[in-house]
Design a protein around this motif. Sequence first.
Motif, PDB file in Angstrom:
ATOM      1  N   THR A   6      19.333   4.270  37.043  1.00 12.37           N
ATOM      2  CA  THR A   6      17.957   3.933  37.425  1.00 12.37           C
ATOM      3  C   THR A   6      17.942   3.223  38.766  1.00 12.37           C
ATOM      4  O   THR A   6      17.058   3.455  39.601  1.00 12.37           O
ATOM      5  CB  THR A   6      17.305   3.056  36.343  1.00 12.37           C
ATOM      6  N   PHE A   7      18.909   2.366  39.007  1.00 14.15           N
ATOM      7  CA  PHE A   7      19.031   1.669  40.294  1.00 14.15           C
ATOM      8  C   PHE A   7      19.339   2.671  41.410  1.00 14.15           C
ATOM      9  O   PHE A   7      18.754   2.613  42.499  1.00 14.15           O
ATOM     10  CB  PHE A   7      20.139   0.621  40.219  1.00 14.15           C
ATOM     11  N   THR A   8      20.260   3.593  41.136  1.00 13.80           N
ATOM     12  CA  THR A   8      20.627   4.601  42.140  1.00 13.80           C
ATOM     13  C   THR A   8      19.434   5.484  42.472  1.00 13.80           C
ATOM     14  O   THR A   8      19.200   5.810  43.650  1.00 13.80           O
ATOM     15  CB  THR A   8      21.798   5.449  41.618  1.00 13.80           C
ATOM     16  N   ALA A  47      28.378   5.256  41.162  1.00  8.14           N
ATOM     17  CA  ALA A  47      26.914   5.209  41.290  1.00  8.14           C
ATOM     18  C   ALA A  47      26.189   5.646  40.023  1.00  8.14           C
ATOM     19  O   ALA A  47      24.970   5.538  39.939  1.00  8.14           O
ATOM     20  CB  ALA A  47      26.472   6.074  42.466  1.00  8.14           C
ATOM     21  N   SER A  48      26.922   6.117  39.044  1.00  6.51           N
ATOM     22  CA  SER A  48      26.302   6.528  37.784  1.00  6.51           C
ATOM     23  C   SER A  48      26.483   5.494  36.682  1.00  6.51           C
ATOM     24  O   SER A  48      25.870   5.623  35.628  1.00  6.51           O
ATOM     25  CB  SER A  48      26.888   7.861  37.309  1.00  6.51           C
ATOM     26  N   GLY A  49      27.318   4.436  36.920  1.00  4.75           N
ATOM     27  CA  GLY A  49      27.519   3.541  35.796  1.00  4.75           C
ATOM     28  C   GLY A  49      28.353   2.296  36.007  1.00  4.75           C
ATOM     29  O   GLY A  49      28.863   1.745  35.042  1.00  4.75           O
ATOM     30  N   ASN A  70      26.646  10.521  40.980  1.00  7.60           N
ATOM     31  CA  ASN A  70      27.745  10.217  41.884  1.00  7.60           C
ATOM     32  C   ASN A  70      27.603  10.994  43.196  1.00  7.60           C
ATOM     33  O   ASN A  70      27.961  10.495  44.266  1.00  7.60           O
ATOM     34  CB  ASN A  70      29.081  10.511  41.204  1.00  7.60           C
ATOM     35  N   VAL A  71      27.048  12.204  43.129  1.00  6.94           N
ATOM     36  CA  VAL A  71      26.728  12.931  44.364  1.00  6.94           C
ATOM     37  C   VAL A  71      25.632  12.180  45.124  1.00  6.94           C
ATOM     38  O   VAL A  71      25.681  12.068  46.359  1.00  6.94           O
ATOM     39  CB  VAL A  71      26.295  14.375  44.065  1.00  6.94           C
ATOM     40  N   LEU A  72      24.650  11.647  44.405  1.00  4.95           N
ATOM     41  CA  LEU A  72      23.605  10.858  45.063  1.00  4.95           C
ATOM     42  C   LEU A  72      24.206   9.649  45.784  1.00  4.95           C
ATOM     43  O   LEU A  72      23.738   9.272  46.861  1.00  4.95           O
ATOM     44  CB  LEU A  72      22.561  10.395  44.047  1.00  4.95           C
ATOM     45  N   GLY A  73      25.239   9.045  45.204  1.00  2.00           N
ATOM     46  CA  GLY A  73      25.906   7.943  45.889  1.00  2.00           C
ATOM     47  C   GLY A  73      26.450   8.365  47.237  1.00  2.00           C
ATOM     48  O   GLY A  73      26.310   7.651  48.239  1.00  2.00           O
ATOM     49  N   ARG A  78      25.852   3.511  55.716  1.00  2.00           N
ATOM     50  CA  ARG A  78      26.335   2.287  55.087  1.00  2.00           C
ATOM     51  C   ARG A  78      26.864   2.629  53.698  1.00  2.00           C
ATOM     52  O   ARG A  78      26.644   3.720  53.194  1.00  2.00           O
ATOM     53  CB  ARG A  78      25.222   1.242  54.989  1.00  2.00           C
ATOM     54  N   THR A  79      27.545   1.678  53.073  1.00  2.00           N
ATOM     55  CA  THR A  79      28.071   1.952  51.744  1.00  2.00           C
ATOM     56  C   THR A  79      26.948   1.951  50.712  1.00  2.00           C
ATOM     57  O   THR A  79      25.896   1.313  50.904  1.00  2.00           O
ATOM     58  CB  THR A  79      29.124   0.908  51.321  1.00  2.00           C
ATOM     59  N   TYR A  80      27.205   2.670  49.629  1.00  2.00           N
ATOM     60  CA  TYR A  80      26.265   2.684  48.496  1.00  2.00           C
ATOM     61  C   TYR A  80      25.995   1.268  48.011  1.00  2.00           C
ATOM     62  O   TYR A  80      24.847   0.884  47.730  1.00  2.00           O
ATOM     63  CB  TYR A  80      26.837   3.545  47.376  1.00  2.00           C
TER      64      TYR A  80
END
Length: 420
Positions: free
Chosen positions: A125-127, A298-300, A225-228, A237-239
């Motif tokens: 949800t944050f991602t 980025a998924s968890g 994780n692809v979205l990251g 910048r970093t995720y």
Amino acid sequence: MRRNRIAVLAATATATATATVIALGVIAAPATASPSSHASVRPAGKAAGKDADKAAGKAADKAAEKAAALRKAIDGLPDGTATAAQVRYKDKDLHWSGASGEADVRTHTPAKGDERFRAGSITKTFTAAVALQLVHEGKLDLDGTVQHYLPGLLPAHYPDVKVGQLLNYTSGLPGGDTRGTPKGPDWDKGRYTTWDHRALVRAGFGKPMEFAPGTQQHYSNIGYNVLGLLIEKATGRTYEQELRDRVINRAGLKDTYSPGTSFRIKGRHTHGYEALENADGTTRLVDTTEWDQSETWASGDLITTTADLDRFVSALFAGRIVPQQELKLMFTVPEVPQYESGKPAVYGSGLARVQLTKGGPVYWGKTGSRYGYLNGFAATQDGKQSLIYSVNSTDAKRENASPDSRVGRIIVAGVGTPSA
């Protein structure tokens, strides 16, 4: 234990921590400290008269019943299924928070309700919130493809996959097998392994697409994780930096952070435990608190508290994190079937639609689990009613939310009994 190397990211230190093994009988007794809770009943309006007084009395009685049900739902910890629980609930008449059990069963430290824990897939949800901000700013396009933004990431024979499809789990991308089977002999596979982010995404790309993009919905980690990676490409910048600046700081979250490659949790936190069966049929607990979360990224990988999740949900649903135009996407479920089951899709972009009773209120939320941690939040779209929980389940990767489970009892107490 040795930290392994995956792809180009090498470990810079050796993990010296050893998993703590505890006999299950240690937690069979009641908690060493009384469970804690706090309830505040919100006052009724200024209307006067007998009818108003009667209505206020009913509301107060209902709030007291709700508080008692929530208290009962988390009583009796630690037990054979969970070591601790933290819960927050609010509606127009009641604000309630409570904790039960032990944050650490070795020291018998009571859970107070403000401890950090591993949020698991609530991270998604944050991602989604970060990605949707970038869509609003024109740095990402919902119809833009992964192949356009990240050329060479996906196999050449894969069809175009759109950003919007990553967000609502309709990409069809296959995920990699990065962890062991729950309760299997390899259940803690990769516990101290650090994954390179691109290697993590590509772990399943030896498999064919699950379905044509946009035609079905399959909940999995791969899309987020692809979205990251997309967030990093779009911003330079970093995720972790984008998540901190765009969501964590904006929502005023004090105890939420991404651990990166650290396998520890900073500050006060609940310990997670997995119950495993010995050869002689007895059961032992293994402390799973220390775990490299780069396998979920980025998924968890997020670490948070129930208070911070309460702040996050309030800010998100009120439109203070994602602009209203893009926020609608979080509450929009695509009209496609679920992969394999064929049932109607239930996920929007980063949120799931939940209706527990036929004709009852619709809640939007997200669950998340890691070994030793089982968490979730649900709220009405107007944000006036919400439930947030974190349970240190000893079978977190397999426990369901049936009404007789610990999590199920919390959900029933907070937002109602599921209908048949």
